[in-house]
Design an enzyme around this catalytic site. Structure first.
Site, PDB file in Angstrom:
ATOM      1  NE  ARG A 182      -2.658   0.731   3.622  1.00 12.83           N
ATOM      2  CZ  ARG A 182      -3.623   0.462   4.517  1.00 12.83           C
ATOM      3  NH1 ARG A 182      -4.897   0.527   4.152  1.00 12.83           N
ATOM      4  NH2 ARG A 182      -3.311   0.121   5.740  1.00 12.83           N
ATOM      5  NE  ARG A 185      -1.692   3.012   7.730  1.00 15.10           N
ATOM      6  CZ  ARG A 185      -2.903   2.524   7.986  1.00 15.10           C
ATOM      7  NH1 ARG A 185      -3.903   2.818   7.180  1.00 15.10           N
ATOM      8  NH2 ARG A 185      -3.114   1.740   9.011  1.00 15.10           N
ATOM      9  NE  ARG A 207      -2.540  -2.216  10.813  1.00 15.87           N
ATOM     10  CZ  ARG A 207      -2.212  -1.924   9.539  1.00 15.87           C
ATOM     11  NH1 ARG A 207      -0.977  -2.101   9.129  1.00 15.87           N
ATOM     12  NH2 ARG A 207      -3.107  -1.454   8.732  1.00 15.87           N
TER      13      ARG A 207
END
Ligand code: ADP
Ligand code: ADP
Ligand code: ZN
Length: 216
Positions: free
Chosen positions: A127, A160, A171
């Site tokens: 990402r 990120r 997560r």
């Protein structure tokens, strides 16, 4: 139209939310974005949230609920909203019910994006996000025209700090233990809709729009 997007990290909530809010002209409320903004501004809230986010853990419920309660009372939410990434715990879901009741409103749709764990890992580690406008890309699945540059605003793309293999594992575990059980909560209310999040981005958008327009 009051909409919730559910699904594990990397399922495509943010990507789909970008499209749906421009189609339906409602605000996009992402608790993850709110925490990242507070963090970049160095506010007390941001510093507190950072302690948890940096480890891939959920931010405590009282902090998270407080942010959403305040946001949903803003006038731009009166015509509806899209909540992305909240609620993620039973306490948050119960608080949301109470907030909605106090506003005299109801949730209309809960959309769950389903994606297998292996694919989530590939999506999260690839990402990339625009520093200027927040648009989301993927190095393989949704690359920008020019490497590292946003198609929409020419902003710089970044990764990120929690999108690495180690944090992603934590997560996903948080999601499985704390958030997945919430699907039953919304199933019992009869407003949960399942969407195959593994299809192409456009195909997923089409399916969500059909559901929201009551055609599926
Ligand atoms: P993703 O898009 O990968 O699902 P988000 O950007 O929504 O991740 O969230 C980033 C981080 O912000 C989470 O790992 C967590 O620390 C925090 N966060 C976001 N939403 C919540 C929530 N509803 N409850 C607790 N923590 C949250
Ligand atoms: P979430 O908000 O649920 O964490 P994102 O919308 O940020 O997920 O998507 C995670 C990554 O996967 C991003 O890099 C995005 O470009 C990519 N992605 C999103 N939807 C799809 C899809 N349907 N097919 C392939 N890649 C996708
Ligand atoms: Zn941009």
């Amino acid at each position: 139209m009051n909409i919730l997007f559910m699904g594990p990290p990397g399922a495509g909530k943010g990507t789909q939310a970008e499209r749906i809010v421009s189609e339906f002209n409602i605000p996009h409320i992402s608790t993850g974005d709110a925490f990242r903004l507070a963090k970049s501004q160095g506010t007390p809230l941001g510093l507190e949230a950072q302690k948890y986010m940096d480890q891939g853990l959920y931010v405590p419920d009282d902090i998270t609920i407080g942010i959403v309660r305040e946001r949903l009372q803003q006038p731009d939410c009166e015509q509806g909203f899209l909540l992305d990434g909240f609620p993620r715990t039973t306490a948050q879901a119960e608080a949301l019910d109470e907030i909605m009741k106090s506003l005299g409103r109801e949730l209309n749709h809960v959309i769950n994006l389903k994606v297998d764990r292996d694919l989530l890992l590939a999506r999260l580690t690839g990402r990339r996000i625009c520093k200027s406008c927040g648009s989301t890309y993927h190095v393989m699945f949704n690359p920008p025209q020019v490497d590292g540059v946003c198609d929409k605003c020419q902003g710089e793309l970044y990764q990120r700090t929690d999108d690495n293999a180690e944090k992603v594992g934590t997560r996903l575990d948080e999601y499985v233990t704390k958030t997945a059980p919430l699907l039953e909560y919304y199933e019992a209310k009869g407003i949960l809709r399942q969407v195959d999040g593994e299809k192409e981005i456009d195909a997923v958008s089409q399916e969500i729009q059909s559901l929201l327009r009551g055609k599926a």
